[in-house]
Scaffold this motif. Sequence first.
Motif, PDB file in Angstrom:
ATOM      1  N   LEU A 122       9.539  -5.070  -3.261  1.00 40.89           N
ATOM      2  CA  LEU A 122       8.263  -4.537  -2.789  1.00 40.89           C
ATOM      3  C   LEU A 122       8.411  -3.892  -1.415  1.00 40.89           C
ATOM      4  CD1 LEU A 122       5.925  -7.471  -3.887  1.00 40.89           C
ATOM      5  CD2 LEU A 122       6.062  -5.193  -4.915  1.00 40.89           C
ATOM      6  N   ALA A 123       9.206  -4.496  -0.542  1.00 37.69           N
ATOM      7  CA  ALA A 123       9.388  -3.925   0.790  1.00 37.69           C
ATOM      8  C   ALA A 123      10.058  -2.553   0.710  1.00 37.69           C
ATOM      9  CB  ALA A 123      10.211  -4.878   1.651  1.00 37.69           C
ATOM     10  N   ARG A 124      11.048  -2.419  -0.146  1.00 42.98           N
ATOM     11  CA  ARG A 124      11.755  -1.128  -0.257  1.00 42.98           C
ATOM     12  C   ARG A 124      10.856  -0.041  -0.817  1.00 42.98           C
ATOM     13  NH1 ARG A 124      16.128  -4.727  -2.287  1.00 42.98           N
ATOM     14  NH2 ARG A 124      17.551  -5.079  -0.534  1.00 42.98           N
ATOM     15  N   ARG A 125       9.865  -0.425  -1.615  1.00 39.95           N
ATOM     16  CA  ARG A 125       8.960   0.569  -2.192  1.00 39.95           C
ATOM     17  C   ARG A 125       8.125   1.266  -1.129  1.00 39.95           C
ATOM     18  NH1 ARG A 125       6.307  -2.282  -7.610  1.00 39.95           N
ATOM     19  NH2 ARG A 125       8.198  -2.251  -8.906  1.00 39.95           N
ATOM     20  N   ILE A 126       7.852   0.600  -0.024  1.00 41.70           N
ATOM     21  CA  ILE A 126       6.977   1.191   0.980  1.00 41.70           C
ATOM     22  C   ILE A 126       7.734   1.617   2.240  1.00 41.70           C
ATOM     23  CG2 ILE A 126       4.986  -0.117   0.169  1.00 41.70           C
ATOM     24  CD1 ILE A 126       5.354  -2.026   2.477  1.00 41.70           C
ATOM     25  N   ALA A 127       9.037   1.355   2.286  1.00 43.66           N
ATOM     26  CA  ALA A 127       9.808   1.573   3.521  1.00 43.66           C
ATOM     27  C   ALA A 127       9.791   3.019   3.999  1.00 43.66           C
ATOM     28  CB  ALA A 127      11.238   1.104   3.324  1.00 43.66           C
ATOM     29  N   ASP A 128       9.732   3.984   3.086  1.00 45.03           N
ATOM     30  CA  ASP A 128       9.816   5.397   3.477  1.00 45.03           C
ATOM     31  C   ASP A 128       8.453   6.055   3.667  1.00 45.03           C
ATOM     32  OD1 ASP A 128      12.591   5.318   3.417  1.00 45.03           O
ATOM     33  OD2 ASP A 128      12.672   5.820   1.278  1.00 45.03           O
ATOM     34  N   ARG A 129       7.387   5.307   3.543  1.00 37.94           N
ATOM     35  CA  ARG A 129       6.060   5.899   3.710  1.00 37.94           C
ATOM     36  C   ARG A 129       5.705   6.002   5.193  1.00 37.94           C
ATOM     37  NH1 ARG A 129       2.531   2.346  -0.670  1.00 37.94           N
ATOM     38  NH2 ARG A 129       3.977   2.554  -2.437  1.00 37.94           N
ATOM     39  N   PRO A 130       4.928   7.018   5.558  1.00 36.35           N
ATOM     40  CA  PRO A 130       4.483   7.106   6.954  1.00 36.35           C
ATOM     41  C   PRO A 130       3.486   6.004   7.295  1.00 36.35           C
ATOM     42  CG  PRO A 130       3.456   8.819   5.627  1.00 36.35           C
ATOM     43  CD  PRO A 130       4.496   8.174   4.754  1.00 36.35           C
ATOM     44  N   GLN A 131       2.728   5.568   6.287  1.00 37.10           N
ATOM     45  CA  GLN A 131       1.751   4.500   6.491  1.00 37.10           C
ATOM     46  C   GLN A 131       1.564   3.767   5.174  1.00 37.10           C
ATOM     47  OE1 GLN A 131      -1.761   4.939   9.154  1.00 37.10           O
ATOM     48  NE2 GLN A 131      -2.999   4.583   7.316  1.00 37.10           N
ATOM     49  N   ALA A 132       1.319   2.458   5.251  1.00 35.90           N
ATOM     50  CA  ALA A 132       1.096   1.655   4.051  1.00 35.90           C
ATOM     51  C   ALA A 132       0.042   0.599   4.343  1.00 35.90           C
ATOM     52  CB  ALA A 132       2.403   0.995   3.608  1.00 35.90           C
ATOM     53  N   ASP A 133      -0.551   0.098   3.276  1.00 27.45           N
ATOM     54  CA  ASP A 133      -1.516  -0.998   3.369  1.00 27.45           C
ATOM     55  C   ASP A 133      -0.839  -2.231   2.769  1.00 27.45           C
ATOM     56  OD1 ASP A 133      -3.543  -2.840   3.228  1.00 27.45           O
ATOM     57  OD2 ASP A 133      -4.881  -1.618   1.985  1.00 27.45           O
ATOM     58  N   LEU A 134      -0.466  -3.186   3.606  1.00 33.29           N
ATOM     59  CA  LEU A 134       0.269  -4.341   3.113  1.00 33.29           C
ATOM     60  C   LEU A 134      -0.564  -5.213   2.178  1.00 33.29           C
ATOM     61  CD1 LEU A 134       2.375  -5.604   6.171  1.00 33.29           C
ATOM     62  CD2 LEU A 134       3.072  -4.165   4.243  1.00 33.29           C
ATOM     63  N   VAL A 135      -1.883  -5.160   2.281  1.00 33.17           N
ATOM     64  CA  VAL A 135      -2.706  -5.925   1.341  1.00 33.17           C
ATOM     65  C   VAL A 135      -2.578  -5.332  -0.054  1.00 33.17           C
ATOM     66  CG1 VAL A 135      -5.056  -6.581   0.698  1.00 33.17           C
ATOM     67  CG2 VAL A 135      -4.315  -6.776   3.077  1.00 33.17           C
ATOM     68  N   ALA A 136      -2.814  -4.029  -0.163  1.00 36.94           N
ATOM     69  CA  ALA A 136      -2.785  -3.368  -1.470  1.00 36.94           C
ATOM     70  C   ALA A 136      -1.370  -3.189  -2.006  1.00 36.94           C
ATOM     71  CB  ALA A 136      -3.484  -2.010  -1.387  1.00 36.94           C
ATOM     72  N   ASP A 137      -0.413  -2.939  -1.113  1.00 41.17           N
ATOM     73  CA  ASP A 137       0.931  -2.561  -1.553  1.00 41.17           C
ATOM     74  C   ASP A 137       1.942  -3.709  -1.561  1.00 41.17           C
ATOM     75  OD1 ASP A 137      -0.001   0.059  -1.754  1.00 41.17           O
ATOM     76  OD2 ASP A 137       0.501   0.493   0.335  1.00 41.17           O
ATOM     77  N   ALA A 301      11.881  -9.948   4.270  1.00 45.53           N
ATOM     78  CA  ALA A 301      12.070  -8.654   3.621  1.00 45.53           C
ATOM     79  C   ALA A 301      11.450  -7.522   4.433  1.00 45.53           C
ATOM     80  CB  ALA A 301      11.485  -8.680   2.211  1.00 45.53           C
ATOM     81  N   LEU A 302      10.217  -7.715   4.871  1.00 50.02           N
ATOM     82  CA  LEU A 302       9.528  -6.649   5.596  1.00 50.02           C
ATOM     83  C   LEU A 302      10.244  -6.301   6.898  1.00 50.02           C
ATOM     84  CD1 LEU A 302       5.821  -7.754   5.030  1.00 50.02           C
ATOM     85  CD2 LEU A 302       6.927  -5.725   4.070  1.00 50.02           C
ATOM     86  N   LEU A 303      10.653  -7.313   7.651  1.00 45.87           N
ATOM     87  CA  LEU A 303      11.279  -7.043   8.945  1.00 45.87           C
ATOM     88  C   LEU A 303      12.745  -6.675   8.813  1.00 45.87           C
ATOM     89  CD1 LEU A 303       9.603  -9.802  11.148  1.00 45.87           C
ATOM     90  CD2 LEU A 303       8.937  -7.414  10.847  1.00 45.87           C
ATOM     91  N   ASP A 304      13.370  -7.033   7.708  1.00 45.02           N
ATOM     92  CA  ASP A 304      14.755  -6.636   7.473  1.00 45.02           C
ATOM     93  C   ASP A 304      14.816  -5.179   7.010  1.00 45.02           C
ATOM     94  OD1 ASP A 304      17.479  -6.622   7.094  1.00 45.02           O
ATOM     95  OD2 ASP A 304      17.429  -7.785   5.234  1.00 45.02           O
ATOM     96  N   VAL A 305      13.991  -4.847   6.010  1.00 49.21           N
ATOM     97  CA  VAL A 305      13.967  -3.484   5.476  1.00 49.21           C
ATOM     98  C   VAL A 305      13.322  -2.511   6.456  1.00 49.21           C
ATOM     99  CG1 VAL A 305      13.076  -2.045   3.588  1.00 49.21           C
ATOM    100  CG2 VAL A 305      13.966  -4.333   3.101  1.00 49.21           C
ATOM    101  N   MET A 306      12.323  -2.983   7.211  1.00 47.72           N
ATOM    102  CA  MET A 306      11.591  -2.131   8.162  1.00 47.72           C
ATOM    103  C   MET A 306      11.580  -2.802   9.533  1.00 47.72           C
ATOM    104  SD  MET A 306       8.437  -1.177   5.585  1.00 47.72           S
ATOM    105  CE  MET A 306       8.513  -2.801   4.779  1.00 47.72           C
ATOM    106  N   PRO A 307      12.684  -2.813  10.246  1.00 48.07           N
ATOM    107  CA  PRO A 307      12.761  -3.533  11.521  1.00 48.07           C
ATOM    108  C   PRO A 307      11.798  -3.019  12.580  1.00 48.07           C
ATOM    109  CG  PRO A 307      14.713  -2.147  11.175  1.00 48.07           C
ATOM    110  CD  PRO A 307      13.965  -2.170   9.890  1.00 48.07           C
TER     111      PRO A 307
END
Length: 336
Positions: A122-137, A301-307
């Motif tokens: 799930l973290a990798r799915r949103i890593a390249d987006r400029p903005q994401a909603d962690l509740v929905a995504d 996952a979130l802080l590893d994939v998106m530090p």
Amino acid sequence: MAPAGTPASSAILPPAAARVRAVRPAAGEASAARTVAPSPLDPGATRNPHPLHRVLREEFPLTYDPLLRAWVLSRYADVAAALTDARFTHGHRPGDPPCAQTHVEVDEGELRRVAARTAYVLARRIADRPQADLVADFCRWLPAGTVAAAIGVPYRDMMRLVRGRAASALAGQCTGQISVREKALASFLANVLADRERAAALQGAPAGRIARAWTESLRRDPPVQIAVRRTGAEVRVSGGTIPAGESVALLIGAAGRDPERFRAPDRYDPQRDDPGQLTYGSGTCPAVLLAGLEAEYAVRALLDVMPRLRLADGFVPERTGLITRAPRTLLVRPGG
């Protein structure tokens, strides 16, 4: 919401027919003290219930609420006791002893692998987006995903079952409570990301440190604010005695911020040395284990994939809800 002329602590409260909202302040209270107890369902409580909870804890530790059709307890000592006292019946909380007796043994190592794999996908799915909603995504997918993987159900089928409210029938009463874990996770991530130094301290942290931060989030911002029980016998509590056969609303959200139990109770302190949460019991339960693993691997996952992950510019998480409570959105910038 309480009987007219609240009885002394040794008296039994009057029957339902005699209940009205007026409550006399205790002897010695200022003359300006409230004479009517607020309701946990009052307008405004959806956005900010904490001032109301404070009034209930301090002035009305026991009151009857006609909207809830239940007596209301708000102090930590009373709520914590009611959640475990055998004289309170008709309730279910993952991790309570009766719950633990119904579960089979689980492979914690396998659950850990499942939670980690799902969180990183799930973290990798949103890593390249400029903005994401962690509740929905993220938060709405991780608990369902871990359950689906753990019981061998295709993910798409689990999501369909969740939407059809059939997850409990498939995964069991506890692990099927996916929405509670979603809300708890959303509040946890909001607390972690609200402070960059706090998030940095959890990046690559030992499991125990993340677990403490998770427990603190459950205390300060529990996903379930109000739990309802029923007295099977007469029970003495702060402010009076509740007769047998009465419905009782336990304000978990108020109890978690009781200054008689916690220092600086409104502050989120991931290193708190006086911890305590009432969302889950202390017994062995797959749902409690899963919730903790999901929280741990969500952070990893979130802080590893998106530090460089941080909240979106100008965004402040806002929790809403009366019975359950959590942020509806959690806007972040994955790339910082």
